[in-house]
Enzyme design. Sequence first.
Site, PDB file in Angstrom:
ATOM      1  N   THR A  41       0.686  -1.221  -0.110  1.00 53.67           N
ATOM      2  CA  THR A  41      -0.258   0.255  -0.092  1.00 53.67           C
ATOM      3  C   THR A  41       0.900   1.707   0.166  1.00 53.67           C
ATOM      4  O   THR A  41       0.443   2.247  -0.146  1.00 53.67           O
ATOM      5  CB  THR A  41      -1.032  -0.101   1.079  1.00 53.67           C
ATOM      6  OG1 THR A  41      -0.309   0.475   2.304  1.00 53.67           O
ATOM      7  CG2 THR A  41      -2.208  -0.687   1.223  1.00 53.67           C
TER       8      THR A  41
ATOM      9  N   ARG B 120       4.355   2.498  -2.451  1.00 51.89           N
ATOM     10  CA  ARG B 120       4.505   2.565  -3.330  1.00 51.89           C
ATOM     11  C   ARG B 120       4.635   1.370  -4.916  1.00 51.89           C
ATOM     12  O   ARG B 120       5.669   0.302  -4.345  1.00 51.89           O
ATOM     13  CB  ARG B 120       5.817   3.483  -3.179  1.00 51.89           C
ATOM     14  CG  ARG B 120       5.095   4.888  -3.241  1.00 51.89           C
ATOM     15  CD  ARG B 120       4.333   6.059  -3.848  1.00 51.89           C
ATOM     16  NE  ARG B 120       3.877   7.487  -3.358  1.00 51.89           N
ATOM     17  CZ  ARG B 120       3.316   7.869  -3.000  1.00 51.89           C
ATOM     18  NH1 ARG B 120       2.582   6.761  -2.116  1.00 51.89           N
ATOM     19  NH2 ARG B 120       2.783   8.552  -2.431  1.00 51.89           N
TER      20      ARG B 120
ATOM     21  N   GLU C  61       1.750   3.533 -12.300  1.00 51.46           N
ATOM     22  CA  GLU C  61       0.294   3.093 -12.126  1.00 51.46           C
ATOM     23  C   GLU C  61      -0.599   4.171 -12.759  1.00 51.46           C
ATOM     24  O   GLU C  61      -1.635   4.680 -13.623  1.00 51.46           O
ATOM     25  CB  GLU C  61      -0.549   3.720 -11.222  1.00 51.46           C
ATOM     26  CG  GLU C  61      -0.131   4.613 -10.122  1.00 51.46           C
ATOM     27  CD  GLU C  61      -0.655   4.823  -8.680  1.00 51.46           C
ATOM     28  OE1 GLU C  61      -0.721   3.591  -7.494  1.00 51.46           O
ATOM     29  OE2 GLU C  61      -0.470   5.683  -7.909  1.00 51.46           O
TER      30      GLU C  61
ATOM     31  N   HIS D  28      -4.630   3.059  -6.811  1.00 53.08           N
ATOM     32  CA  HIS D  28      -4.246   3.859  -4.881  1.00 53.08           C
ATOM     33  C   HIS D  28      -5.150   4.301  -4.005  1.00 53.08           C
ATOM     34  O   HIS D  28      -5.530   6.101  -4.304  1.00 53.08           O
ATOM     35  CB  HIS D  28      -3.413   5.014  -5.852  1.00 53.08           C
ATOM     36  CG  HIS D  28      -2.789   5.841  -4.749  1.00 53.08           C
ATOM     37  ND1 HIS D  28      -0.582   5.950  -5.845  1.00 53.08           N
ATOM     38  CD2 HIS D  28      -2.940   6.324  -3.215  1.00 53.08           C
ATOM     39  CE1 HIS D  28      -0.457   6.254  -4.620  1.00 53.08           C
ATOM     40  NE2 HIS D  28      -1.591   6.415  -3.649  1.00 53.08           N
TER      41      HIS D  28
END
Length: 338
Positions: free
Chosen positions: A230, A232, A261, A300
């Site tokens: 959670t 990077r 991402e 994210h």
Amino acid sequence: MKKLNCAFYTVPPTMKRYLRGKMRDHKLTIYDGQLDSENLDPNTEVLGVFVDSKVDKKIFKSLKKLKLVVTTSTGYDHVDLKEAKKRKIPVCNVPAYGENTVAQYALTFVLSLTRKFYRSIKRVKNGFYNYDGLEGIDLKDKTIGIIGTGHIGMHLVDMLEGFDSNIIGYDKFPNRQLEKEHNFSYTSLDKLLKTSDIISLHVPLFPETYHMISKKEIKKMKKGVYIINTARGGLIDPEALLWGLNNGHVAGAGLDVLEEEDLIAHQEKLLEKNITSEQLKMTQVNEMIVEHENTIVTPHNAFNSAGALKRIISTTADNIKSYTAGEAQNDVTKPRKK
Ligand code: NAD
């Protein structure tokens, strides 16, 4: 006090009013979506961004009046700190808004992966009401390895305590108080990798932590390990992870972040001329990871709770206030105070 021209990007719709209220002393413009060369305002004095906006050399060069950058996040790897320092522009982050929020999200991954919760839900929604192949594992007596025991990692240790697991951690700067107060112990990264059934990552993305989980590290891990990230995307080499998932060495991965991402979020960018073959390849690998039956990938989203969003906006407004009062707080261009 002089009103500053503040330009904010990627503000959640539910927070726009709250932000306007907090920024009454300044001239505020909120732009939809992320910052790019098309929606730059050359009069910007305070730039407010989230992690999806890259504040690189080009941006610094274009914003001649820029005085301050505030990021509505803990991580600041999307801002070119070298350039900011060169130009003496403070960059303020929100160091601690959501340690419980993100830790809770990581815990959700732990529980969901180990009990195949996501697959169970999908099974029933698809009209099959049986538990064949949905056997999970208990957390009791399992070893859970936390890499990075700062604000978020520490809260995860706290939350995991009720599961009767063996909780171990690795951190460049161990927090001995955490060891005293919890049923938890520090170990080397090597031992953590070799002995953990579940590994959760909570370190920032720095050059030294880039791809800290690659094929070499995955090979060291126990067969059947679960990996949670959670923090990077750049912490894990995606090709190595896919390799581990495909050969079954990694039983499952819970990922709220992926390297590059932005290219998954904005697929139209893949058609741009400056896209490299590495980025294209990584996007393909990311897509295979997303589609893999043993992964849960979320966009994210770990920070995204109502309480955390308010705390983020509030600290960001305080960061600007401190700057106008003479010294910017939470300035990550300055050495970290311990
Ligand atoms: P933190 O700074 O409180 O903790 C980071 C910990 O990592 C520290 O204890 C530090 O000593 C340790 N560390 C730094 N470099 C290391 C290294 N090379 N090896 C081992 N340990 C190292 O940060 P935090 O608030 O716990 O957040 C951790 C990360 O989570 C952030 O940097 C951010 O990237 C990410 N994050 C993601 C979301 C999300 O929505 N997914 C939200 C908030 C934060």
